[in-house]
Design an enzyme around this catalytic site. Structure first.
Site, PDB file in Angstrom:
ATOM      1  N   HIS A  18      -8.236  -5.032   5.589  1.00 36.64           N
ATOM      2  CA  HIS A  18      -9.002  -4.691   6.784  1.00 36.64           C
ATOM      3  C   HIS A  18      -8.299  -5.215   8.036  1.00 36.64           C
ATOM      4  O   HIS A  18      -8.237  -4.537   9.060  1.00 36.64           O
ATOM      5  CB  HIS A  18     -10.402  -5.294   6.709  1.00 36.64           C
ATOM      6  CG  HIS A  18     -11.250  -4.737   5.613  1.00 36.64           C
ATOM      7  ND1 HIS A  18     -12.532  -4.266   5.820  1.00 36.64           N
ATOM      8  CD2 HIS A  18     -11.022  -4.568   4.281  1.00 36.64           C
ATOM      9  CE1 HIS A  18     -13.039  -3.840   4.677  1.00 36.64           C
ATOM     10  NE2 HIS A  18     -12.134  -4.028   3.735  1.00 36.64           N
ATOM     11  N   HIS A 370      -1.633   0.839  -6.364  1.00 38.23           N
ATOM     12  CA  HIS A 370      -3.062   0.857  -6.686  1.00 38.23           C
ATOM     13  C   HIS A 370      -3.804   1.900  -5.848  1.00 38.23           C
ATOM     14  O   HIS A 370      -4.972   2.151  -6.073  1.00 38.23           O
ATOM     15  CB  HIS A 370      -3.667  -0.518  -6.444  1.00 38.23           C
ATOM     16  CG  HIS A 370      -3.675  -0.932  -4.998  1.00 38.23           C
ATOM     17  ND1 HIS A 370      -2.569  -0.856  -4.193  1.00 38.23           N
ATOM     18  CD2 HIS A 370      -4.669  -1.428  -4.212  1.00 38.23           C
ATOM     19  CE1 HIS A 370      -2.873  -1.278  -2.981  1.00 38.23           C
ATOM     20  NE2 HIS A 370      -4.144  -1.632  -2.957  1.00 38.23           N
TER      21      HIS A 370
END
Length: 478
Positions: A18, A370
């Site tokens: 983030h 991922h």
């Protein structure tokens, strides 16, 4: 009397995935609005990790510019150490409940303190885990904008889920092959939906608080009048269908990405390795020959997973650069005195690397990832094909974009225990780096999308125009 200056306050949750896009956006706003003030804020714990050598007394004036236009000021999550991992299934949910209350209170104090200093905030920009930021801003008469750091497709899924489509997903959430049809989106299986909609809806689930936070976020956006502003870290060319699926009646959605670092201005809450020998190692490799492997800042892997991954990489016969977090690297060592690098013939294992710089290197031939959204965008911008190994959150949907929508990668299959086996590692790498026509097509599409996204990010491109429209709109509101 002069009119007040624009002042963007960019607020983010204290996770690296983030912080990175939020800080990059703050810097973009700083550059796009030369007269504006920008304040970047995350929790005190994350702030100290970003600036370990700088004082942090809650009122520091860390500045990136001599004129002080860009500041870094923390807010409190109500703890001394942030969230501490615990086997207690309720620990994270308890932390999040405390975080919401303490964070909102501290953020309000920060906004008030800035006003008292003569730097009133004119626009709050907050990331997706902080719905209360919009409430705090609204109470003070300050307009806000959500910075959605995942793809528009995921935003559209959440939007439709919480606007009349929760029932069908809930009914079939244990059937991964069930096909869900949401307005304007391509049909997708339950297994491809964000994991928080299928795995975290029960109050006893470890990440239930993330499910409720996203629900609160959608409800918060619905409160905005006449409609909410949503900045998205994507470009409109990448997600034409998903943008149409969101519509324009409820939200003003502005794709402003991919928002990447400019130069060496990124920040990390992890200890970084300044010894960039891995770059020298890459310099010695042929073009498009190296497999780059990283599963993100949160990934932890059991010894079996690491063993299978490294065996598959070794057996592929190609050079590879593999990032294994410090706390995972120990799991590779049967003997604590053994050096990992001495056990490897074809590759190098590092605890951290400058991913944008690595992906941009000519030697990189594919990225085993991922499928965190930051990693996906960085790979697309670099024109690097992907091997997708999604685990949770938005990663499963992101993988579908990579494989089905853009055709720039393949999805790896894990076994019933969730382990990516060595044979599958070899198979997938060959699918994108081999000599067959299918691999050549993946590489061609990767290069094609690189050109499209580069144009969107450039001066006068779609994302550049959208960002300037947001800045101009914020300026007119001051």
């Amino acid at each position: 009397m002069s009119s007040p200056r624009q002042h963007f306050l960019v607020l983010t949750f204290p996770l690296q995935g983030h912080i990175a896009p939020a800080l990059r956006l703050a810097r973009r706003l700083h550059a796009a609005a030369p007269d504006a003030l920008v304040t970047f804020s995350t929790t005190e714990v994350a702030h100290r990790r970003m600036f370990p050598a700088k004082p942090d007394d809650g009122a520091n004036d860390d500045s990136d510019e001599d004129d002080g236009r860009l500041e870094f000021l923390p807010f409190s999550d109500g703890t001394e150490a942030g969230y501490v991992r615990s086997p207690d299934p309720g620990s994270f949910n308890a932390y999040m409940a405390s975080f919401h209350a303490a964070g909102a209170r501290s953020f309000g104090q920060l906004v008030d303190a800035l006003a008292a200093r003569g730097r009133p905030v004119s626009r709050v920009v907050y990331t997706l885990m902080l719905p209360w930021a919009a409430d705090v801003a609204r109470e003070r008469g300050i307009p806000s904008a959500l910075y959605w750091i995942q793809p528009v497709a995921v935003f559209a899924i959440y939007h439709h889920y919480f606007h009349g489509h929760a029932g069908v997903v809930a009914e079939h959430r244990h059937d991964p092959s069930f096909v869900v049809e949401l307005p304007g989106l391509a049909p997708q299986t339950v297994a491809d939906l964000p994991s928080f909609l299928t795995d975290s809806t029960d109050p006893s689930d470890f990440f239930h608080s993330i499910f409720t936070t996203i629900r609160d976020l959608i409800e918060t956006l619905d409160k905005e009048s006449p409609k909410s502003t949503v900045l998205v870290n994507t470009c409109q060319e990448l997600e034409v269908g998903a943008l149409a699926a969101v519509g324009t009646q409820a939200h003003d959605v502005l794709p402003v990405g991919p928002v990447l670092p400019s130069g060496d201005d990124d920040a990390s809450i992890f200890e970084q390795d300044d010894d960039a020998r891995y770059m020298e190692w890459l310099d010695a490799k042929p073009a498009n020959s190296v497999v780059y492997v990283s599963f993100g800042s949160l990934a932890t892997m059991a010894r079996e997973h690491l063993d299978e991954l490294l065996r598959g990489l070794e057996e592929s016969g190609r050079p590879y650069l593999c990032v294994v977090r410090k706390d995972n690297k120990a799991a590779l060592l049967a003997d604590a005195e053994t050096k990992v690098d001495e056990e490897l013939k074809n590759g190098v294992v590092v605890e951290w690397c400058d991913q944008v710089r690595v992906l941009s290197h000519a030697a990189i031939g594919c990225f085993v990832t991922h499928c965190g959204w930051n990693s996906v965008l960085e790979s697309v911008v670099a024109g690097v094909p992907m091997v997708c190994v999604p685990r949770m959150s938005d990663q499963r949907t992101n993988a579908q974009l990579v494989v089905r929508e853009w055709r720039v990668g393949v999805r790896a299959k894990v076994d019933d225990g969730g382990v990516l086996r060595a044979a599958e590692v070899r198979r997938c790498i060959d699918k994108v780096m081999g000599n067959l026509d299918a691999a050549a097509e993946v590489r061609r599409m990767a290069e094609e999308w690189k050109q499209v996204v580069t144009k969107a990010m450039g001066k006068g491109g779609s994302s550049d125009r959208n960002l300037m429209a947001f800045v101009d709109g914020a300026r007119s509101a001051v």
